[in-house]
Design a protein around this motif. Structure first.
Motif, PDB file in Angstrom:
ATOM      1  N   LEU A 178       7.068  -0.941   7.284  1.00  0.00           N
ATOM      2  CA  LEU A 178       6.556   0.403   7.043  1.00  0.00           C
ATOM      3  C   LEU A 178       7.719   1.325   6.717  1.00  0.00           C
ATOM      4  CD1 LEU A 178       4.093   2.284   7.053  1.00  0.00           C
ATOM      5  CD2 LEU A 178       4.523   2.665   9.482  1.00  0.00           C
ATOM      6  N   VAL A 179       7.686   1.929   5.534  1.00  0.00           N
ATOM      7  CA  VAL A 179       8.744   2.828   5.088  1.00  0.00           C
ATOM      8  C   VAL A 179       8.131   4.217   4.933  1.00  0.00           C
ATOM      9  CG1 VAL A 179      10.453   3.302   3.296  1.00  0.00           C
ATOM     10  CG2 VAL A 179       9.876   0.930   3.872  1.00  0.00           C
ATOM     11  N   SER A 180       8.748   5.203   5.530  1.00  0.00           N
ATOM     12  CA  SER A 180       8.265   6.582   5.464  1.00  0.00           C
ATOM     13  C   SER A 180       9.404   7.512   5.088  1.00  0.00           C
ATOM     14  CB  SER A 180       7.696   7.025   6.820  1.00  0.00           C
ATOM     15  OG  SER A 180       6.615   6.213   7.194  1.00  0.00           O
ATOM     16  N   VAL A 185       0.867  -1.180   0.000  1.00  0.00           N
ATOM     17  CA  VAL A 185       0.000   0.000   0.000  1.00  0.00           C
ATOM     18  C   VAL A 185       0.899   1.223   0.000  1.00  0.00           C
ATOM     19  CG1 VAL A 185      -1.815   1.246   1.218  1.00  0.00           C
ATOM     20  CG2 VAL A 185      -1.778  -1.254   1.290  1.00  0.00           C
ATOM     21  N   PHE A 186       0.627   2.150  -0.915  1.00  0.00           N
ATOM     22  CA  PHE A 186       1.417   3.366  -1.039  1.00  0.00           C
ATOM     23  C   PHE A 186       0.515   4.567  -0.824  1.00  0.00           C
ATOM     24  CE2 PHE A 186       4.884   0.924  -2.529  1.00  0.00           C
ATOM     25  CZ  PHE A 186       4.324  -0.093  -3.292  1.00  0.00           C
ATOM     26  N   ALA A 187       0.920   5.474   0.056  1.00  0.00           N
ATOM     27  CA  ALA A 187       0.128   6.664   0.355  1.00  0.00           C
ATOM     28  C   ALA A 187       1.075   7.822   0.658  1.00  0.00           C
ATOM     29  CB  ALA A 187      -0.795   6.419   1.551  1.00  0.00           C
ATOM     30  N   GLY A 188       1.102   8.794  -0.226  1.00  0.00           N
ATOM     31  CA  GLY A 188       1.971   9.951  -0.003  1.00  0.00           C
ATOM     32  C   GLY A 188       3.413   9.537   0.180  1.00  0.00           C
ATOM     33  N   ARG A 189       3.965   9.861   1.328  1.00  0.00           N
ATOM     34  CA  ARG A 189       5.372   9.532   1.616  1.00  0.00           C
ATOM     35  C   ARG A 189       5.514   8.237   2.402  1.00  0.00           C
ATOM     36  NH1 ARG A 189       4.953  15.052   2.894  1.00  0.00           N
ATOM     37  NH2 ARG A 189       4.968  14.505   5.094  1.00  0.00           N
ATOM     38  N   HIS A 190       4.475   7.422   2.415  1.00  0.00           N
ATOM     39  CA  HIS A 190       4.489   6.196   3.210  1.00  0.00           C
ATOM     40  C   HIS A 190       4.221   4.984   2.332  1.00  0.00           C
ATOM     41  CE1 HIS A 190       4.286   8.884   6.652  1.00  0.00           C
ATOM     42  NE2 HIS A 190       3.271   9.469   6.049  1.00  0.00           N
ATOM     43  N   SER A 191       4.909   3.895   2.632  1.00  0.00           N
ATOM     44  CA  SER A 191       4.674   2.622   1.954  1.00  0.00           C
ATOM     45  C   SER A 191       4.569   1.539   3.013  1.00  0.00           C
ATOM     46  CB  SER A 191       5.819   2.283   1.010  1.00  0.00           C
ATOM     47  OG  SER A 191       5.979   3.286   0.036  1.00  0.00           O
ATOM     48  N   ALA A 192       3.547   0.696   2.888  1.00  0.00           N
ATOM     49  CA  ALA A 192       3.355  -0.415   3.815  1.00  0.00           C
ATOM     50  C   ALA A 192       3.407  -1.714   3.025  1.00  0.00           C
ATOM     51  CB  ALA A 192       2.028  -0.280   4.543  1.00  0.00           C
ATOM     52  N   TYR A 193       4.259  -2.628   3.458  1.00  0.00           N
ATOM     53  CA  TYR A 193       4.435  -3.905   2.786  1.00  0.00           C
ATOM     54  C   TYR A 193       4.025  -5.016   3.748  1.00  0.00           C
ATOM     55  CZ  TYR A 193       7.371  -0.922  -0.127  1.00  0.00           C
ATOM     56  OH  TYR A 193       7.842   0.098  -0.921  1.00  0.00           O
ATOM     57  N   PHE A 194       2.891  -5.639   3.475  1.00  0.00           N
ATOM     58  CA  PHE A 194       2.410  -6.754   4.284  1.00  0.00           C
ATOM     59  C   PHE A 194       2.818  -8.040   3.577  1.00  0.00           C
ATOM     60  CE2 PHE A 194      -0.389  -3.195   5.039  1.00  0.00           C
ATOM     61  CZ  PHE A 194      -0.526  -3.188   6.415  1.00  0.00           C
ATOM     62  N   THR A 195       3.473  -8.947   4.288  1.00  0.00           N
ATOM     63  CA  THR A 195       3.965 -10.160   3.646  1.00  0.00           C
ATOM     64  C   THR A 195       3.692 -11.391   4.496  1.00  0.00           C
ATOM     65  OG1 THR A 195       6.145  -9.868   4.635  1.00  0.00           O
ATOM     66  CG2 THR A 195       5.834  -8.956   2.432  1.00  0.00           C
ATOM     67  N   THR A 224      12.789   6.482   6.924  1.00  0.00           N
ATOM     68  CA  THR A 224      12.758   5.650   8.118  1.00  0.00           C
ATOM     69  C   THR A 224      12.040   4.350   7.763  1.00  0.00           C
ATOM     70  OG1 THR A 224      10.692   6.624   8.908  1.00  0.00           O
ATOM     71  CG2 THR A 224      12.736   7.605   9.712  1.00  0.00           C
ATOM     72  N   GLU A 225      12.420   3.312   8.456  1.00  0.00           N
ATOM     73  CA  GLU A 225      11.822   2.004   8.191  1.00  0.00           C
ATOM     74  C   GLU A 225      11.576   1.296   9.514  1.00  0.00           C
ATOM     75  OE1 GLU A 225      13.097  -2.009   5.819  1.00  0.00           O
ATOM     76  OE2 GLU A 225      13.607  -0.073   4.926  1.00  0.00           O
ATOM     77  N   LYS A 226      10.403   0.689   9.631  1.00  0.00           N
ATOM     78  CA  LYS A 226      10.061  -0.047  10.839  1.00  0.00           C
ATOM     79  C   LYS A 226       9.457  -1.381  10.411  1.00  0.00           C
ATOM     80  CE  LYS A 226       7.448   0.249  15.113  1.00  0.00           C
ATOM     81  NZ  LYS A 226       6.608   1.071  15.965  1.00  0.00           N
ATOM     82  N   THR A 227       9.871  -2.451  11.073  1.00  0.00           N
ATOM     83  CA  THR A 227       9.324  -3.772  10.788  1.00  0.00           C
ATOM     84  C   THR A 227       8.579  -4.270  12.016  1.00  0.00           C
ATOM     85  OG1 THR A 227      11.110  -4.264   9.251  1.00  0.00           O
ATOM     86  CG2 THR A 227       9.883  -6.138  10.126  1.00  0.00           C
TER      87      THR A 227
END
Length: 113
Positions: free
Chosen positions: A43-45, A25-35, A53-56
């Motif tokens: 979560l990449v922002s 899912v991509f929204a503005g400056r954020h990307s969420a990768y569900f796997t 920044t990246e958080k898992t």
């Protein structure tokens, strides 16, 4: 909140072949990768100045039985507090699934508010 664009291809359909599920899912400056079947999240922002920044967040290895048990227990006892998503969140999940189907059918992004 920035609107989100959801674009999937025919290859995006999930199949129960032991490979889990992937959703990006991509929204503005954020990307969420569900796997994976456990629904892990990466979560990449990016900040306005371009800092990334990246958080898992690890998923739950047996999430489906946990979700099923919570739902069955809520129905049996009448305790709505056992289901952690309310009706409006369920509607949003259905909207995302319908948008994914429309994107697959059209091959174009579907924009959600």
């Amino acid at each position: 909140m920035d609107p989100a664009a959801l674009r999937l291809s025919r290859r995006s359909r999930a199949a129960n072949a032991g490979g889990g599920v992937n959703l990006n899912v991509f929204a503005g400056r954020h990307s969420a990768y569900f796997t994976g079947g456990e629904h892990s999240l990466r979560l990449v922002s990016a900040s306005p100045d371009g800092q990334k920044t990246e958080k898992t967040i690890a998923g739950e290895s047996v999430i489906l039985p946990i979700e099923d048990r919570a739902f069955v227990d809520a129905v049996k006892t009448g305790d709505r507090g056992l289901v952690l998503a309310d009706y409006s969140e369920g509607v949003k999940a259905c909207e995302i699934a319908a948008a994914a189907d429309r994107s697959i059918a059209s091959g174009k992004p579907v924009y959600l508010k």
